[in-house]
Design a protein around this motif. Structure first.
Motif, PDB file in Angstrom:
ATOM      1  N   LEU A  53       0.834  -1.200   0.000  1.00 53.75           N
ATOM      2  CA  LEU A  53       0.000   0.000   0.000  1.00 53.75           C
ATOM      3  C   LEU A  53       0.869   1.251   0.000  1.00 53.75           C
ATOM      4  N   SER A  54       0.402   2.268  -0.677  1.00 50.61           N
ATOM      5  CA  SER A  54       1.046   3.579  -0.636  1.00 50.61           C
ATOM      6  C   SER A  54       0.055   4.563  -0.024  1.00 50.61           C
ATOM      7  N   ASP A  55       0.562   5.676   0.455  1.00 48.18           N
ATOM      8  CA  ASP A  55      -0.283   6.686   1.081  1.00 48.18           C
ATOM      9  C   ASP A  55      -1.392   7.101   0.117  1.00 48.18           C
ATOM     10  N   GLY A  56      -2.630   7.018   0.570  1.00 49.29           N
ATOM     11  CA  GLY A  56      -3.774   7.397  -0.246  1.00 49.29           C
ATOM     12  C   GLY A  56      -4.376   6.268  -1.066  1.00 49.29           C
ATOM     13  N   ALA A  57      -3.779   5.075  -1.024  1.00 49.90           N
ATOM     14  CA  ALA A  57      -4.275   3.941  -1.804  1.00 49.90           C
ATOM     15  C   ALA A  57      -5.626   3.458  -1.267  1.00 49.90           C
ATOM     16  N   TRP A  58      -6.377   2.840  -2.135  1.00 52.59           N
ATOM     17  CA  TRP A  58      -7.661   2.236  -1.791  1.00 52.59           C
ATOM     18  C   TRP A  58      -7.601   0.748  -2.137  1.00 52.59           C
ATOM     19  N   ASP A  59      -8.048  -0.103  -1.224  1.00 54.23           N
ATOM     20  CA  ASP A  59      -8.231  -1.522  -1.481  1.00 54.23           C
ATOM     21  C   ASP A  59      -9.702  -1.828  -1.285  1.00 54.23           C
ATOM     22  N   GLY A  60     -10.227  -2.720  -2.096  1.00 51.07           N
ATOM     23  CA  GLY A  60     -11.625  -3.084  -1.976  1.00 51.07           C
ATOM     24  C   GLY A  60     -11.810  -4.588  -2.008  1.00 51.07           C
ATOM     25  N   TRP A  61     -12.844  -5.037  -1.353  1.00 53.52           N
ATOM     26  CA  TRP A  61     -13.184  -6.451  -1.301  1.00 53.52           C
ATOM     27  C   TRP A  61     -14.677  -6.600  -1.558  1.00 53.52           C
ATOM     28  N   THR A  62     -15.041  -7.531  -2.437  1.00 52.57           N
ATOM     29  CA  THR A  62     -16.452  -7.823  -2.669  1.00 52.57           C
ATOM     30  C   THR A  62     -16.697  -9.311  -2.486  1.00 52.57           C
ATOM     31  N   TRP A  63     -17.806  -9.622  -1.842  1.00 52.38           N
ATOM     32  CA  TRP A  63     -18.234 -10.999  -1.710  1.00 52.38           C
ATOM     33  C   TRP A  63     -18.898 -11.361  -3.031  1.00 52.38           C
ATOM     34  N   VAL A  64     -18.315 -12.284  -3.766  1.00 51.09           N
ATOM     35  CA  VAL A  64     -18.691 -12.548  -5.154  1.00 51.09           C
ATOM     36  C   VAL A  64     -20.174 -12.892  -5.306  1.00 51.09           C
ATOM     37  N   ARG A  65     -20.713 -13.694  -4.418  1.00 52.22           N
ATOM     38  CA  ARG A  65     -22.125 -14.075  -4.529  1.00 52.22           C
ATOM     39  C   ARG A  65     -23.034 -12.854  -4.357  1.00 52.22           C
ATOM     40  N   GLY A  66     -22.598 -11.861  -3.576  1.00 45.96           N
ATOM     41  CA  GLY A  66     -23.442 -10.705  -3.306  1.00 45.96           C
ATOM     42  C   GLY A  66     -23.163  -9.504  -4.190  1.00 45.96           C
ATOM     43  N   GLN A  67     -21.987  -9.452  -4.819  1.00 46.16           N
ATOM     44  CA  GLN A  67     -21.594  -8.252  -5.570  1.00 46.16           C
ATOM     45  C   GLN A  67     -20.629  -8.662  -6.667  1.00 46.16           C
TER      46      GLN A  67
END
Length: 167
Positions: A126-140
């Motif tokens: 990660l770098s300053d200001g980075a965004w990580d996202g996670w989605t539950w595949v069955r729901g999204q």
């Protein structure tokens, strides 16, 4: 003077509409990244702070250690796989055995434009200001939905500033 306050307040209000509604904060340090976890019907944004570099998996572990957020991983020869997450009575877990029971990992530099990560969270620095996202595949099946403050929050904020100014 009122025009000056309005001129300062307007950009602040505009910025608030683009900001994520942060549910929890963890860690310390001058750098920060936003982690969005989307369970399908409900999504949450978390802020992690750090001094030296950390991985996306380190960020999740930091949330697990310092907040009510819970993380589950399964260790494989290639590394750790995020197998379960829980927050605010939402819980999803799986490793893909049933085709759509797994967490999909996303990356972004601004929280608006997302791409599927080509590597696991343990390999992403990660770098300053980075965004990580996670989605539950069955729901999204699409990129994570970033939770934002409700418009009524902006009205309350503006009214508070106005009333404080009148004193």
């Amino acid at each position: 003077m009122n025009r000056y306050i309005f001129a300062v307040l307007l950009p602040m209000l505009a910025g608030v509409t683009d900001a994520a509604l942060i549910s929890e904060t963890a860690g310390t340090g001058p750098n920060s990244s936003t982690i969005v976890v989307d369970f399908g019907p409900q999504s949450y944004a978390f802020q992690v702070h750090y001094t030296s570099s950390i991985t996306g998996l380190d960020a999740l572990r930091l949330l697990d250690q310092e907040t009510p957020f819970r993380l589950e991983t399964v260790h494989f020869s290639f590394g750790d796989l995020v197998s379960g997450m829980e927050y605010d009575s939402w819980y999803e877990a799986g490793i893909g055995n049933n085709v759509n029971d797994w967490w999909k990992y996303w990356r972004s530099s601004d929280g608006s434009s997302w791409t599927v990560s080509g590597s696991g969270a343990g390999g992403r620095i990660l770098s300053d200001g980075a965004w990580d996202g996670w989605t539950w595949v069955r729901g999204q099946s699409t990129a994570p939905d970033v939770p934002v403050p409700e418009p009524s929050s902006l009205v309350v904020f503006a009214a508070t500033v106005f009333l404080l100014r009148r004193r």
